[in-house]
Write a protein that holds these residues in place. Sequence first.
Motif, PDB file in Angstrom:
ATOM      1  N   ASP A   1       0.852  -1.194   0.000  1.00 22.60           N
ATOM      2  CA  ASP A   1       0.000   0.000   0.000  1.00 22.60           C
ATOM      3  C   ASP A   1       0.885   1.241   0.000  1.00 22.60           C
ATOM      4  N   PHE A   2       0.989   1.880  -1.153  1.00 22.93           N
ATOM      5  CA  PHE A   2       1.734   3.134  -1.263  1.00 22.93           C
ATOM      6  C   PHE A   2       0.789   4.326  -1.207  1.00 22.93           C
ATOM      7  N   ALA A   3      -0.441   4.096  -0.741  1.00 21.25           N
ATOM      8  CA  ALA A   3      -1.442   5.159  -0.746  1.00 21.25           C
ATOM      9  C   ALA A   3      -1.799   5.583   0.673  1.00 21.25           C
TER      10      ALA A   3
ATOM     11  N   LEU B   1       0.726  -8.424   3.549  1.00 18.25           N
ATOM     12  CA  LEU B   1       0.468  -7.004   3.346  1.00 18.25           C
ATOM     13  C   LEU B   1       1.602  -6.184   3.925  1.00 18.25           C
ATOM     14  N   LEU B   2       2.161  -5.313   3.101  1.00 18.79           N
ATOM     15  CA  LEU B   2       3.068  -4.273   3.561  1.00 18.79           C
ATOM     16  C   LEU B   2       2.212  -3.014   3.543  1.00 18.79           C
TER      17      LEU B   2
ATOM     18  N   TYR C   1       7.806  -6.738   9.174  1.00 20.74           N
ATOM     19  CA  TYR C   1       7.000  -5.620   8.691  1.00 20.74           C
ATOM     20  C   TYR C   1       5.684  -6.060   8.051  1.00 20.74           C
ATOM     21  N   ILE C   2       5.559  -7.332   7.760  1.00 27.39           N
ATOM     22  CA  ILE C   2       4.413  -7.876   7.030  1.00 27.39           C
ATOM     23  C   ILE C   2       3.274  -8.235   7.977  1.00 27.39           C
ATOM     24  N   SER C   3       2.052  -7.944   7.544  1.00 32.70           N
ATOM     25  CA  SER C   3       0.840  -8.442   8.199  1.00 32.70           C
ATOM     26  C   SER C   3       0.267  -9.514   7.288  1.00 32.70           C
ATOM     27  N   LYS C   4      -0.364 -10.540   7.882  1.00 35.40           N
ATOM     28  CA  LYS C   4      -0.877 -11.657   7.083  1.00 35.40           C
ATOM     29  C   LYS C   4      -2.378 -11.823   7.282  1.00 35.40           C
ATOM     30  N   THR C   5      -3.072 -12.169   6.187  1.00 35.77           N
ATOM     31  CA  THR C   5      -4.490 -12.472   6.265  1.00 35.77           C
ATOM     32  C   THR C   5      -4.663 -13.971   6.510  1.00 35.77           C
ATOM     33  N   THR C   6      -5.882 -14.385   6.817  1.00 44.99           N
ATOM     34  CA  THR C   6      -6.153 -15.812   7.023  1.00 44.99           C
ATOM     35  C   THR C   6      -5.942 -16.606   5.739  1.00 44.99           C
TER      36      THR C   6
ATOM     37  N   PHE D   1       3.488  -2.045  11.480  1.00 45.36           N
ATOM     38  CA  PHE D   1       4.476  -1.338  10.678  1.00 45.36           C
ATOM     39  C   PHE D   1       3.893  -1.023   9.310  1.00 45.36           C
ATOM     40  N   CYS D   2       4.572  -0.145   8.592  1.00 45.71           N
ATOM     41  CA  CYS D   2       4.097   0.215   7.254  1.00 45.71           C
ATOM     42  C   CYS D   2       5.266   0.265   6.269  1.00 45.71           C
ATOM     43  N   VAL D   3       4.944   0.533   5.029  1.00 47.32           N
ATOM     44  CA  VAL D   3       5.934   0.560   3.955  1.00 47.32           C
ATOM     45  C   VAL D   3       7.033   1.584   4.239  1.00 47.32           C
ATOM     46  N   LEU D   4       6.699   2.663   4.935  1.00 56.11           N
ATOM     47  CA  LEU D   4       7.718   3.665   5.259  1.00 56.11           C
ATOM     48  C   LEU D   4       8.771   3.101   6.214  1.00 56.11           C
ATOM     49  N   ASP D   5       8.354   2.217   7.119  1.00 57.07           N
ATOM     50  CA  ASP D   5       9.323   1.560   8.008  1.00 57.07           C
ATOM     51  C   ASP D   5      10.309   0.717   7.200  1.00 57.07           C
ATOM     52  N   ALA D   6       9.792  -0.004   6.221  1.00 56.71           N
ATOM     53  CA  ALA D   6      10.666  -0.815   5.366  1.00 56.71           C
ATOM     54  C   ALA D   6      11.632   0.068   4.579  1.00 56.71           C
ATOM     55  N   LEU D   7      11.132   1.180   4.052  1.00 63.47           N
ATOM     56  CA  LEU D   7      11.992   2.080   3.287  1.00 63.47           C
ATOM     57  C   LEU D   7      13.072   2.712   4.168  1.00 63.47           C
ATOM     58  N   ARG D   8      12.724   3.024   5.404  1.00 61.42           N
ATOM     59  CA  ARG D   8      13.695   3.630   6.321  1.00 61.42           C
ATOM     60  C   ARG D   8      14.792   2.653   6.743  1.00 61.42           C
TER      61      ARG D   8
END
Length: 170
Positions: A34-36, A80-81, A70-75, A50-57
């Motif tokens: 999600d870059f939005a 998801l990043l 940094y990843i969240s997982k669905t069932t 965490f979010c994509v900005l954490d990964a970029l940093r």
Amino acid sequence: FTFLGAKGGVGCTTAAVNTALALQISHGDVVLVDFAHGHTALQLNLRPRFCVLDALRNLDRMDASLLVGYISKTTEGLHLLAGPTQPEANESTPGELARLLGFLVNHYRFVIIDGSSRMDRTTKLLSDLSEAVLVVAQTDVLSLWCAGRIQSFLEEGARRDRIQLVLNRY
């Protein structure tokens, strides 16, 4: 694949989420980035830490185990990043974005990017690095006009055949 919305409210995030879930169920090994606006987590009923900005940093020390943190997982197993939940300036360089995307491409079979209705240099770079850019629009005049402008913006120095129009709610 990068999903972009012609304007707000056309269903870009929904199309990105549904595509990512369908690919996860049928092929597996999918990450949604999600870059939005962070709406993908809301649609997937996730509460990422965490979010994509954490990964970029933290690109300088990025490895597979840090990425998993940094990843969240669905069932369903979709990774998801997440996007930022607060308005925050993303001052990432093109090199950093390319490194993150390259890292994700090396670790996942499919990388789905939700760019929603953002139009900036990040969007242009993500689109240039994608195999396909799906511009989501509706059949109203404003939406189609905006889709045409986005296409012109993205085609500057890029291959035209990668940009596709998705008519939502048709």
